[in-house]
Design an enzyme around this catalytic site. Sequence first.
Site, PDB file in Angstrom:
ATOM      1  N   ALA A   1     -39.148   4.496 -23.077  1.00 53.33           N
ATOM      2  CA  ALA A   1     -40.356   5.172 -23.544  1.00 53.33           C
ATOM      3  C   ALA A   1     -40.518   5.139 -25.050  1.00 53.33           C
ATOM      4  O   ALA A   1     -41.406   5.795 -25.589  1.00 53.33           O
ATOM      5  CB  ALA A   1     -40.336   6.636 -23.076  1.00 53.33           C
TER       6      ALA A   1
ATOM      7  N   HIS B   1     -68.058   2.796 -45.916  1.00 53.83           N
ATOM      8  CA  HIS B   1     -68.795   2.935 -44.662  1.00 53.83           C
ATOM      9  C   HIS B   1     -69.253   1.562 -44.158  1.00 53.83           C
ATOM     10  O   HIS B   1     -69.653   0.714 -44.952  1.00 53.83           O
ATOM     11  CB  HIS B   1     -70.014   3.833 -44.901  1.00 53.83           C
ATOM     12  CG  HIS B   1     -70.746   4.201 -43.654  1.00 53.83           C
ATOM     13  ND1 HIS B   1     -70.225   5.051 -42.699  1.00 53.83           N
ATOM     14  CD2 HIS B   1     -71.960   3.808 -43.184  1.00 53.83           C
ATOM     15  CE1 HIS B   1     -71.085   5.183 -41.713  1.00 53.83           C
ATOM     16  NE2 HIS B   1     -72.159   4.432 -41.973  1.00 53.83           N
TER      17      HIS B   1
END
Length: 394
Positions: free
Chosen positions: A103, A368
């Site tokens: 894991a 942006h």
Amino acid sequence: HDWQKMVSSVNNYIKSLNWGQKKDLKSKNVTYYNKFATFVDDHTLKLSDKDGNEEQVTAETILIATGGRPNLGGYEGAEECCISSDDIFWQKKAPGKTLVVGAAYISLECAGFLTGLGFDVTVMVRSILLRGFDQEIADKIGAFMEKSGTKFARGMVPSKFEKTEDGRVRVFTKDGEFGIYDTVLLAIGRTGCASWVNLENAGVTHDGKGKIPVDATEKTNKDNIYAIGDVVQGMLELTPVAIAAGQALADRLYGGSTKLMDYKLVPTTVFTPLEYGCIGYNEEEAFAKFGKENIIVYQSPIKPLHWATNPERGDSCYVKLICNKLEKEKVVGVHLLCPDAGEIIQGVAIAVRVGATKADFDDTIGIHPTVAEMITTVTQVKQEGQEMEALGGC
């Protein structure tokens, strides 16, 4: 997908890297021995080649950087039936139906890319995913992988493996037969190679499990013998960390430097299908270090622009800033789950290392529309028992 073409390309690339390293050593007048070294005493090494030829060399100073190897766990049949992450790109046949046991990040990375290539993949997990990492994000990674087709068998470990008549692997747990797989990949941890090199002959202390304790200067209990990388007890098992430690050590030994390796605030990335980049403390660590009452956590979901027209993607991406209120909200941890998180966290790590505050992040103009922009605009304070607000705007 052409498995053989892919592994051939991968191995040719690795060979080119090895050749480049050898060429670089030669250009620096460094003598390279393609041989296995073991200690004779604290200044002498025996070198053995693949044909059994031996010679001895001596050195004033010796650095142990033997790294580690995958641990197959000692399960019955594992040596005969299973492979490790070291083996996956040497497989001549495509892995087919695959069970990945473990894991941690190597397990999830392998499972993720195999699923992405279209194979039937199951991950067998004993308890939690990504122990030592932020558990909220670990859970989000698991959910994204399941949504992407990777299956998880939780709360179990294998007990033994057997070969079937047709060459596949029959997997057992304590409850009986679990299933039959074409490939079983064990990714349950790595063991340092300290015990391979006859450290006792040199008087070097080790833990008996392949790891060597060192001090802040990377020195072992012997004044002329040092160790770096995965072979060191309690060390971050990351290649760039070992490289930086080796450079710092060389600078101190031969360059007049006094600078020690800084093992704090090391950025890293888990290359799961949705990358997880982080630096600094996770929430649990920050609470323990600074006190829960002194920590404020800012969080936000993220939707990359190129996901906007694909509703199936959802809001799987996420950013979390962990700040210490006692130091003007100094950012002590950044956790980012999104495409290309590794590329982003590398730059963010510089800001965190020099002590940037939340106000410094806020005052930085975002680009942006990028994922990284969210690090400069996140304002939502995480409150216990309250769900995260949905993402607004574009």
